[in-house]
Design a protein around this motif. Sequence first.
Motif, PDB file in Angstrom:
ATOM      1  N   ALA A 274       0.868  -1.174   0.000  1.00  0.00           N
ATOM      2  CA  ALA A 274       0.000   0.000   0.000  1.00  0.00           C
ATOM      3  C   ALA A 274       0.899   1.216   0.000  1.00  0.00           C
ATOM      4  CB  ALA A 274      -0.866  -0.001   1.235  1.00  0.00           C
ATOM      5  N   SER A 276       2.716   4.416   1.424  1.00  0.00           N
ATOM      6  CA  SER A 276       3.249   4.530   2.776  1.00  0.00           C
ATOM      7  C   SER A 276       2.473   5.535   3.623  1.00  0.00           C
ATOM      8  CB  SER A 276       4.733   4.872   2.726  1.00  0.00           C
ATOM      9  OG  SER A 276       4.884   6.040   1.962  1.00  0.00           O
ATOM     10  N   LEU A 278      -0.127   6.874   6.118  1.00  0.00           N
ATOM     11  CA  LEU A 278      -0.754   6.187   7.247  1.00  0.00           C
ATOM     12  C   LEU A 278      -2.264   6.272   7.120  1.00  0.00           C
ATOM     13  CD1 LEU A 278       1.496   7.424  10.176  1.00  0.00           C
ATOM     14  CD2 LEU A 278       1.650   5.279   8.905  1.00  0.00           C
ATOM     15  N   ILE A 279      -2.914   5.233   7.582  1.00  0.00           N
ATOM     16  CA  ILE A 279      -4.374   5.183   7.470  1.00  0.00           C
ATOM     17  C   ILE A 279      -5.019   6.325   8.256  1.00  0.00           C
ATOM     18  CG2 ILE A 279      -4.603   3.486   9.371  1.00  0.00           C
ATOM     19  CD1 ILE A 279      -6.785   3.567   6.231  1.00  0.00           C
ATOM     20  N   ALA A 344      -7.812   1.618   3.096  1.00  0.00           N
ATOM     21  CA  ALA A 344      -6.674   0.797   3.532  1.00  0.00           C
ATOM     22  C   ALA A 344      -6.300  -0.243   2.484  1.00  0.00           C
ATOM     23  CB  ALA A 344      -7.024   0.101   4.837  1.00  0.00           C
ATOM     24  N   LYS A 349      -5.005  -6.311  -0.241  1.00  0.00           N
ATOM     25  CA  LYS A 349      -4.104  -6.997   0.692  1.00  0.00           C
ATOM     26  C   LYS A 349      -4.528  -8.451   0.903  1.00  0.00           C
ATOM     27  CE  LYS A 349      -2.862  -2.696   2.924  1.00  0.00           C
ATOM     28  NZ  LYS A 349      -3.062  -1.810   4.075  1.00  0.00           N
ATOM     29  N   SER A 645       4.348   1.227  11.091  1.00  0.00           N
ATOM     30  CA  SER A 645       3.608   0.716   9.941  1.00  0.00           C
ATOM     31  C   SER A 645       4.479  -0.305   9.216  1.00  0.00           C
ATOM     32  CB  SER A 645       3.260   1.855   8.983  1.00  0.00           C
ATOM     33  OG  SER A 645       4.420   2.209   8.257  1.00  0.00           O
ATOM     34  N   GLY A 763      -2.426  -0.992   8.701  1.00  0.00           N
ATOM     35  CA  GLY A 763      -1.256  -0.810   7.828  1.00  0.00           C
ATOM     36  C   GLY A 763       0.022  -1.319   8.459  1.00  0.00           C
TER      37      GLY A 763
END
Length: 828
Positions: A274, A276, A278-279, A344, A349, A645, A763
């Motif tokens: 994903a 980088s 952050l969620i 996300a 994923k 993460s 993440g």
Amino acid sequence: MTTRDMEIEGDLELLIPVAEIPQNAKCRTPSSSSTVGSSSHRLSGLEAISKVVRSWASKKFMTGCVILLPIAVTFYITWGFVHFVDGFFSPVYDHLGINIFGKYNIAGLGFATSITFIFLVGIFMSSWLGASVLTIGEWFIKKMPLVSYIYSSSKQISAAISPDQTTNAFKEVAIIRHPRIGEYAFGFITSTVILQRSMGEEELCCVYVPTNHLYVGDIFLISTKDILRPNLSVREGIEIIISGGMSVPQIMTTKDAQTIPAARLFKYPSSKMASSALICDTQPWKNLKAHVEDIKKTHLRDLLSDTERCNSMMVEFDGIVLDYSRQQATVDTVDKLYNLAEAAHLQEKIHRMFNGERINSTENRSVLHVALRAPRNAVINSDGKNVVPDVWNVLDKIKEFSERVRNGSWVGATGKPLTNVIAIGIGGSFLGPLFVHTALQTDPEASRFAKGRQLQFLANVDPIDVAKNIAGLSPETTLVVVVSKTFTTAETMLNARTLRAWISKELGPSAVAKHMVAVSTNLTLVEKFGIDPNNAFAFWDWVGGRYSVCSAVGVLPLSLQYGFSIVEKFLKGASSIDQHFSSASFEKIFLENQAASGTFRFVERMECFISWISCKSHLTLLPSLGEICPHIQQVSMESNGKGVSIDGVPLPFETGEIDFGEPGTNGQHSFYQLIHQGRVIPCDFIGVVKSQQPVYLEDALAYGKTAEQLQKENVQQHLIPHKTFSGNRPSLCILLSSLDAYRIGQLLAIYEHRVAVQGFIWGINSFDQWGVELGKSLATQVRKQLNASRTKGEPVEGFNFSTTTMLTRYLEESSDVPADPQTLLPRI
Ligand SMILES: O=P(O)(O)OC[C@H]1O[C@](O)(CO)[C@@H](O)[C@@H]1O
């Protein structure tokens, strides 16, 4: 019946009359049929040829019919229609002296006139005058009993396809979840309505679902958010209904799916997991956070009074019911969670995990525990190689070995059957198998299979544990299974050496080959330890320790105890959840709807996000499920207790749940006081229909008890504050229809996936455990120090004041302990 048998049966059905087939026709050998006379042979041969020819001819004839019939019907109906319309105005033309069917036939004149007439009616009726005439005309028609019914029905249908969308036409095609979860129905949105309730307003759509072509149907009022809107025009929708579904397109997309770039629908870039980012920096996260603050203002008792909401938060799959209506969540929360999942890249994923990509990036490994329970014919690749055949090679080997031990054809060094098994292992090489073993003990079938056998686990390195384990056992009838992924874990190796010494002492060193087997990914170290590599059962680096219960780690000891057939059911249960979790249709539904609406297939994952809101969870269980607590503790806390993460960026939010629990009512007499009146701790309740359903407790947590209620009960004034329960404490209920091997497998997989999804959302990398590695290296440092102090008298140094003091004190008081014990055999 095998596929081959079915094929043979099919062939026989086609060629030979059933009455003439002897019962054992399929198995008859050539010699067994030699008693039949040669003439009858010839006869049946001719008959067979004749039947083949007849069958071929009849098939070809039918093919011709199938092709010609629709053409003929189309021509016939079209011709009939043209003729009918042509004749519609014939009286007028007759009057004018034009015989349109006679000698001076002007074919199509009547047809053209009719079309022109319909067109002119359209223009006239669109005008004010026409509308007034129509209203008056309709008023008369509606007064006539039978005629009014015919007229209204025909009018509804023609209105449905009317280009004038201000009328009561079908406005849009809709797909709704009906009549039950997992099934869908085609319908048409006819209007919208605002429903006003104490909790606020909600927009509902009237969806007309035809049940008998277009004429008869049901009306459903459905929340706008729950409607799937396929990319079909009303006309296409009507065609689908009229054709009985035959004209439905092979691939259907929903309107909102159009906004998803095609590439994202089925392809995932293989470079990074994903971005980088952050969620917590995404808008859906911020929206959810704000929403969580908001929702806290509504008490769970009010949320629970909304039956519709509760109904939408109850899902069922393959014998498991999940009720998350007691979560502090509304349908809107679920929507927001979907948006978060989207942000996300959850779907990608999951897809990568099942695809064998190296998503455990810090250890450069795939995460494929799902392959351990995949059906034999499944294809799951890691580095381009299908790993499923390797998995089944090991399973077959376990099956064979465990059957030999169980039926007494594999015996110990003195010829006695091995009825006791001690499985040595720690962490993931122990907790999962222990959970399954404990749960299986109450399954009547499994316990029948385990009769006369005993399975024990040895994990800790306290000498008392060893003593307890071997108490009452004889090495002659004991098989030791050393379970260690690395075959280096200090505790396990010490215990393994201890039991090797126990066996050797009693039966001689050569007995080890008969009494010790291993499960590991490190077969070299297994051999070095002295275990025959033929008696080692492999697994792979793409199986994380805490996710290894479905590998030989769990399958071997459990098969020895219960038989492979029981363990296979357990694997099938886990696989059922895996397939559900990754199913193509789920993926399609999820992506096509941009996770906008709560779909059944997604919901199991939803609840974990909801728990995440307060980041803590606790499990309350049946006694037989008692050992799931420590197992989930490891799976969840070792996986998701992370501070950075997956890209190594420090996280500005907390991850990881704190999981704890107690079986049955033990918890009630221990920590329930705290969950009722102390901190708010979201709880998972796992119940089994055939045992108990602890719903009273969930409701107590949700509703609480108010001071007013207590007053009505005449409770003394000074006790009211102490007896008041605030309620509003979220919980989740998982209800299993029974607790057998299959259900235990399902439960395991649900929690494994739940943990993975949490990590995917946060993440983080849920599949490494550098924190544990730190603990291991600190322990090594301490062990070295103790050894150096004991053997060489070296002073304790290199530690802080506190540790130095404690170590020195320990050394002083344990001067009789050997420097570095090779075994932990009880000193009797
Ligand atoms: O199977 P091994 O290699 O002995 O490791 C045991 C356990 O140690 C850990 O690495 C840390 O506790 C777990 O992940 C693992 O299950």
